[in-house]
Design an enzyme around this catalytic site. Structure first.
Site, mmCIF file in Angstrom:
data_model
loop_
_atom_site.group_PDB
_atom_site.id
_atom_site.type_symbol
_atom_site.label_atom_id
_atom_site.label_comp_id
_atom_site.label_asym_id
_atom_site.label_seq_id
_atom_site.Cartn_x
_atom_site.Cartn_y
_atom_site.Cartn_z
ATOM 1 N N HIS A 18 -1.117 -1.577 -26.910
ATOM 2 C CA HIS A 18 -1.176 -0.341 -28.065
ATOM 3 C C HIS A 18 -1.240 0.949 -27.494
ATOM 4 O O HIS A 18 -1.927 1.801 -27.345
ATOM 5 C CB HIS A 18 -2.678 -0.462 -28.643
ATOM 6 C CG HIS A 18 -3.255 -1.580 -29.486
ATOM 7 N ND1 HIS A 18 -2.983 -1.644 -30.847
ATOM 8 C CD2 HIS A 18 -3.674 -2.811 -29.307
ATOM 9 C CE1 HIS A 18 -3.173 -2.806 -31.292
ATOM 10 N NE2 HIS A 18 -3.860 -3.451 -30.442
ATOM 11 N N GLU A 66 -0.007 3.523 -28.953
ATOM 12 C CA GLU A 66 -0.477 4.550 -29.779
ATOM 13 C C GLU A 66 -1.599 5.022 -29.365
ATOM 14 O O GLU A 66 -1.993 6.360 -29.548
ATOM 15 C CB GLU A 66 -0.598 4.200 -31.275
ATOM 16 C CG GLU A 66 -1.564 3.011 -31.514
ATOM 17 C CD GLU A 66 -1.283 1.732 -31.201
ATOM 18 O OE1 GLU A 66 -0.558 1.455 -30.715
ATOM 19 O OE2 GLU A 66 -2.264 0.802 -31.891
ATOM 20 N N CYS A 109 1.298 -5.024 -30.601
ATOM 21 C CA CYS A 109 0.302 -6.208 -30.523
ATOM 22 C C CYS A 109 0.667 -7.176 -31.457
ATOM 23 O O CYS A 109 1.402 -8.220 -31.253
ATOM 24 C CB CYS A 109 -1.080 -5.581 -30.592
ATOM 25 S SG CYS A 109 -2.381 -6.671 -29.639
HETATM 26 N N1 GLN Z 1 -5.213 -10.894 -33.407
HETATM 27 C C1 GLN Z 1 -4.123 -10.997 -32.177
HETATM 28 C C2 GLN Z 1 -4.853 -11.349 -31.026
HETATM 29 O O1 GLN Z 1 -6.240 -11.159 -30.905
HETATM 30 C C3 GLN Z 1 -3.527 -9.435 -32.026
HETATM 31 C C4 GLN Z 1 -4.586 -8.385 -31.990
HETATM 32 C C5 GLN Z 1 -4.135 -6.875 -32.092
HETATM 33 O O2 GLN Z 1 -3.243 -6.766 -32.793
HETATM 34 N N2 GLN Z 1 -4.964 -5.797 -31.790
HETATM 35 O O3 GLN Z 1 -4.298 -11.528 -30.124
#
Ligand code: GLN
Length: 560
Positions: A533, A535, A407
């Site tokens: 994500h 994970e 992410c």
């Molecule tokens: N802050 C980034 C976004 O909102 C990444 C979010 C995250 O890593 N879950 O896109």
């Protein structure tokens, strides 16, 4: 209220088992949904979530099990809670943001949970208030009992019906005696009348200390905690005593005698190094048999494969170190699913994985990656620590150290590449620098619309189409995948061309091609990042493919 649905147990599968007598009663096409209610006493943090998940694992071979978690707090969900306060926010396929115990449920039970399976007091009050405004209570005084408790029970019965559940495991958050969970406990007490005493089992998790100097297992806290529960009209059928040793026969007898449970229904909840050992301990203690008997069900645990994986985990043949570059590195709970994903890889690859927590807020040392085999930049929000992470990514790329970006880890890899390879000076995400001359990561117009409508993030499972023959494709072994998301920002389509021209490969995109879901640098041994994500979907029996591939690359020790 007892929901009856067709009974799907295939008894032929178990012809090799000698059926206990009570199984005869099972040949009943109208078996009602069964309930196991898990409460906790004495202390918080004894592992009720893991105990509930482990119970589920023991009974899951033949039953459709639905875990439900009741949390006493007034937030509607934990989505807005700081990771320092509540650990990781676990995201489900349907976009629900739920308590991290759902991670345990999914990992132990192999199910995909739904947000309706998490009931917070915030949600309950919201439902009661809506009913009151709609006039559903017909002029009555709205009261905790029966109106609030009915909402709780009806919600649980509704889930049981919608999911055609054979067995519902309800975990009541907190510790008996807390004001917050009194209404949930009262609803659980009432439930036995609705479903029938033969269809519900109350399991109470307590603590059996061995005080220093006394050197003896003490049952008094358990007795007192069970008394608190009994004062609330709940008489436990099974007591699990968390202890650093197996409970002795005499302590079991004492707990049995004072708490009115059968001696064999007093189970050790042994302190273990690895939470995945818990189902094995419960099985050794005979818990599955007791639950079968009490609920008149039969779903024998299949622990052979699980046992092998735990063996691997305990006897690793190799060892690697992975740098985890985060902002909340003091609080490992905020990265719980990532830690679990590595654990699953350890079990499958027989490799011990040490995590080196790198706090990137004050990173100055070029040698930071000298003793690591791979680098992970996990998800995160806000600008603190991001420049340090970008530096670490640069080092990983230049030194050809395996890199896995999750992410924010994808977004920062794109920023690093834009600055140092595409020479887009000052490239950034508008999250960190709203005035950046090169907003390579930005909120897209379609996402802005969602924000205007009150939704703030792209949440839940979304499909991605993978590029044939990419590393991502070879790891997933499929051209279409679905992973869970929790973010606002995206790779800006205006920079797609600039990035790909310099060798970055978008190895997975949304179906319409606009959103970048996976990137990789094919010249390097392993440099892969995803906007998702992965994970969140890793399971002990099926590690997340990207983690698996990353760990293998780290084990191969590729360095330039
Ligand atoms: N802050 C980034 C976004 O909102 C990444 C979010 C995250 O890593 N879950 O896109």
């Amino acid at each position: 209220m007892v929901f009856r649905r067709s009974f799907r147990l295939d008894l032929r599968v178990h012809s090799e088992y000698i059926f206990p007598k009570f199984i005869n009663n099972l040949i009943d096409i109208n078996m009602p949904t069964k309930y196991i209610i898990v409460t906790g006493g004495v202390l918080s943090g004894l592992g009720k979530g893991i105990a509930s998940a482990a119970i589920g694992h023991l009974l899951s071979s033949k039953l459709r099990i639905v875990p439900i978690k009741c949390d006493g707090y007034l937030n509607v969900d934990p989505g807005t809670m700081n990771p320092f306060e509540h650990g990781e926010v676990f995201v489900l396929d349907d976009g629900g943001e739920v308590d991290m115990d759902f991670g345990h449920y999914e990992r132990f039970l192999g199910v995909n949970c739904k947000s309706t399976w998490n009931l917070t007091m915030g949600k309950v009050f919201d439902m009661v208030r809506q009913k009151e405004r709609r006039g559903d209570y017909l002029g009555k005084t709205v009261q905790y009992i029966p109106h609030v408790t009915n909402v709780i029970k009806n919600h649980i019965f509704g889930v049981a019906k919608d999911e055609s559940a054979d067995l519902i495991i309800v975990e009541i958050g907190g510790t008996v005696g807390d004001i917050e969970n009194e209404l949930f406990l009262e609803a659980m007490r009432e439930m036995k009348e609705d479903v029938g005493r033969e269809n519900i089992v109350y399991v109470h998790l307590t603590y059996v200390p061995i005080p220093y100097g006394v050197n003896e297992q003490k049952s008094k806290p358990t007795q007192q905690s069970v008394n608190l529960l009994k004062q609330r009209g709940i008489f436990p059928d099974v007591i699990i005593g968390r202890c650093s040793e197996f409970l002795t026969d005499s302590v079991k007898a004492k707990i049995s005698n004072f708490c009115d449970v059968e001696p064999e229904a007093v189970i050790t909840g042994l302190d273990v190094e690895d939470i995945y050992e818990i189902p094995l301990i419960f099985e050794k203690e005979g818990l599955a048999g007791i639950l079968h008997k009490k609920l008149n069900i039969y779903s024998p645990p299949d622990m052979i494969r699980w046992g092998h994986l735990i063996e691997h985990l305990k006897n690793p043949k190799k060892e690697i170190t992975v740098a985890m570059c985060g902002k909340y590195t003091q609080l490992e709970d905020s990265y719980a699913s990532i830690i679990e994903s590595f654990h699953h890889c350890s079990a499958h690859l027989g490799c011990k994985i040490n995590l080196k927590w790198v706090e990137t807020t004050d990173l100055r040392d070029d040698g930071i990656l000298d003793d690591v085999n791979g680098v992970v930049v996990p998800g995160g929000f806000g600008s603190r620590g991001t420049e340090g992470k970008i530096e670490v990514i640069r080092l990983a790329r230049e030194k050809n150290i395996p890199y896995l970006g999750l992410c924010l880890g994808l977004q920062l890899a794109v920023i690093e590449f834009s600055r140092n390879v595409c020479h887009l000076e000052g490239a950034n995400s508008t999250e960190m620098d709203p005035k950046t001359p090169h907003p390579v990561i930005d909120i897209l117009p379609e996402q802005k619309e969602v924000i205007d409508k009150g939704g703030t993030m792209r949440l839940g499972a979304y499909p991605a189409v993978l590029k044939e023959s990419s590393l991502t494709h070879s790891l997933y072994k499929s051209l279409e995948v679905s992973e869970r998301h929790r973010h606002r920002y995206e790779v800006n389509p205006e920079y797609h061309q600039a990035l790909t021209e310099k060798g970055m490969v978008f190895s997975g995109n949304s179906k319409d091609g606009r959103l970048v879901e996976f990137i990789e640098l094919p010249e390097l041994n392993f440099f892969l990042a995803t906007q998702a994500h992965p994970e969140l979907k890793s399971r002990m029996e099926e590690p997340a493919p990207l983690f698996y591939g990353f760990v293998k690359a780290c084990m191969n020790g590729h360095r330039s």
